[in-house]
Design a protein around this motif. Structure first.
Motif, short mmCIF file in Angstrom:
data_model
loop_
_atom_site.label_atom_id
_atom_site.label_comp_id
_atom_site.label_asym_id
_atom_site.label_seq_id
_atom_site.Cartn_x
_atom_site.Cartn_y
_atom_site.Cartn_z
N SER A 146 0.81 -1.23 0.00
CA SER A 146 0.00 0.00 0.00
C SER A 146 0.84 1.28 0.00
O SER A 146 0.55 2.21 -0.76
N GLY A 205 0.74 3.90 -2.97
CA GLY A 205 0.38 5.27 -2.64
C GLY A 205 1.40 6.27 -3.17
O GLY A 205 1.05 7.35 -3.64
N TRP A 221 0.76 9.35 -5.93
CA TRP A 221 0.76 10.61 -5.18
C TRP A 221 0.48 11.82 -6.08
O TRP A 221 -0.33 12.69 -5.74
N LEU A 279 2.57 8.07 4.29
CA LEU A 279 2.48 6.70 3.79
C LEU A 279 2.98 5.67 4.80
O LEU A 279 3.09 4.49 4.48
#
Length: 361
Positions: free
Chosen positions: A211, A215, A219, A245
């Motif tokens: 994840s 992420g 971004w 994050l």
């Protein structure tokens, strides 16, 4: 060539039957080992990036402990108290980068909290951190900081917490300033997808491995969506991405994504209880929340409210309309007469120092 006997054929068939399953079994084992190795490598990268982000961005403020929960906050200035509550996935640093803390601190005592689970504040799993739960925690924290009355400004998810504070602690809250809030339930696919990191076991595995990496890849797209129709603010480029994050913060972000719709559905029934002045800011181009379904509807429902729409802004209003936000807080504190509805435009960029907003009637 000699012919094989029946016994030889039977022996060969049994050998082939015995060997046949070995190939797929070996292939499956190989895939599992490769997958496990990839997850292990991702875990090491995430752990390294987390440590680096925390080392480069240590806590900038102070801590207060309430009911066993440690909250981080930044405090600056003197005068009437203004409390700042950030949105989902962010921290008090969001108001620092936008310049809002320093601008408000010229005339007010500003307290910007990291809400539970964000920045450097704790978020125990023993509690479901709904807006009323957060409101109660923050209210207790303010009392420990010797704050008897405050004006509360909330952005996005923080606006729900601000509204909950006004209903839970009406003597504490003297007024509200709400930016880009989600106030009424509506179908949200992003809320469902965004809630995955908070799912037990699977979510835990993902947020410590894949994840954060996904992420980071997404971004730039997220930043564009947050600021659209404007380009992302230059100050936002300094946001410490890997701090947001971190696995711990991804769990908080996922939990709030999953809670967003039910939280708004439950809280909406209490809006009529709010009697303090409320200034609602909305970005006409907001791609995260629908202004007509949220800001305009809340303006019609509240007893004392004004709606301020920034025509060429999106969700991140505190990077665009800082002057108007500061003016709204000061008007509220000084009980100045206010317009019922305003529209402003920042088509040439954010206001420069001393520049007045363009008001469209």
């Amino acid at each position: 060539m000699a012919r094989m006997s029946g016994q030889d054929w039977n022996l060969r068939s049994r050998l082939l039957a015995h060997k046949a399953p070995l190939r797929p079994r070996n292939t499956l084992t190989t895939k599992l080992l490769v997958g496990a190795g990839a997850l292990a490598a991702a875990y090491l990268v995430v752990r390294s990036k987390t440590r680096q982000a925390e080392a480069e961005n240590p806590p900038a403020g102070q801590f207060v402990e309430v009911d066993g929960v440690k909250l981080h906050y930044v405090e600056r200035g003197a005068g009437p108290v203004v409390v700042l509550l950030h949105g989902n996935g962010a921290s008090s640093h969001d108001f620092e980068l936008s310049g809002l803390i320093d601008m408000l601190a010229q005339h007010h005592r500003v307290i910007a909290f990291d809400r539970p689970g964000f920045g450097y504040s704790e978020r125990p799993r023993s509690t479901i951190w709904t807006p009323p739960e957060q409101a109660a925690l923050l209210g207790s924290a303010l009392r420990q900081l010797h704050v008897e009355q405050a004006y509360v400004l909330g952005h996005s998810w923080g606006a729900l917490v601000a509204l909950a504070m006004a209903t839970e602690s009406p003597r504490l809250v003297k007024g509200l300033v709400l930016l880009g809030g989600y106030y009424y339930p509506s179908p949200r696919l992003d809320a469902v997808v965004g809630g995955v990191p908070a799912v037990p076991v699977v979510g835990d595995l993902m947020r410590f491995t894949l994840s954060p990496l996904l992420g980071r890849l997404g971004w730039s797209s997220l930043a564009k969506r947050l600021f659209s129709p404007r380009p992302p603010a230059a100050a936002f480029a300094r946001w410490p991405k890997w701090l947001s994050l971190r696995p711990s913060q991804l769990r908080a972000t996922g939990a709030e994504s999953a809670l967003m719709i039910p939280a708004a559905a439950k809280l909406r029934h209490r809006y009529a209880e709010i009697t303090v002045p409320v200034t609602i800011f909305s970005g006409a181009g907001d791609k995260m929340v629908n202004p007509a379904h949220n800001a305009e509807r809340l303006h019609r429902e509240l007893l004392q409210s004004q709606l301020h729409t920034v025509q060429d802004a999106g969700h991140m209003l505190h990077y665009v309309a800082q002057d108007e936000i500061v003016r709204a807080v000061r008007d509220m504190v000084e009980n100045r007469p206010r317009m019922d509805f305003q529209q402003t435009s920042h088509h040439d960029g954010a206001l420069t120092e001393g520049e007045a907003p363009r008001v469209l009637h």
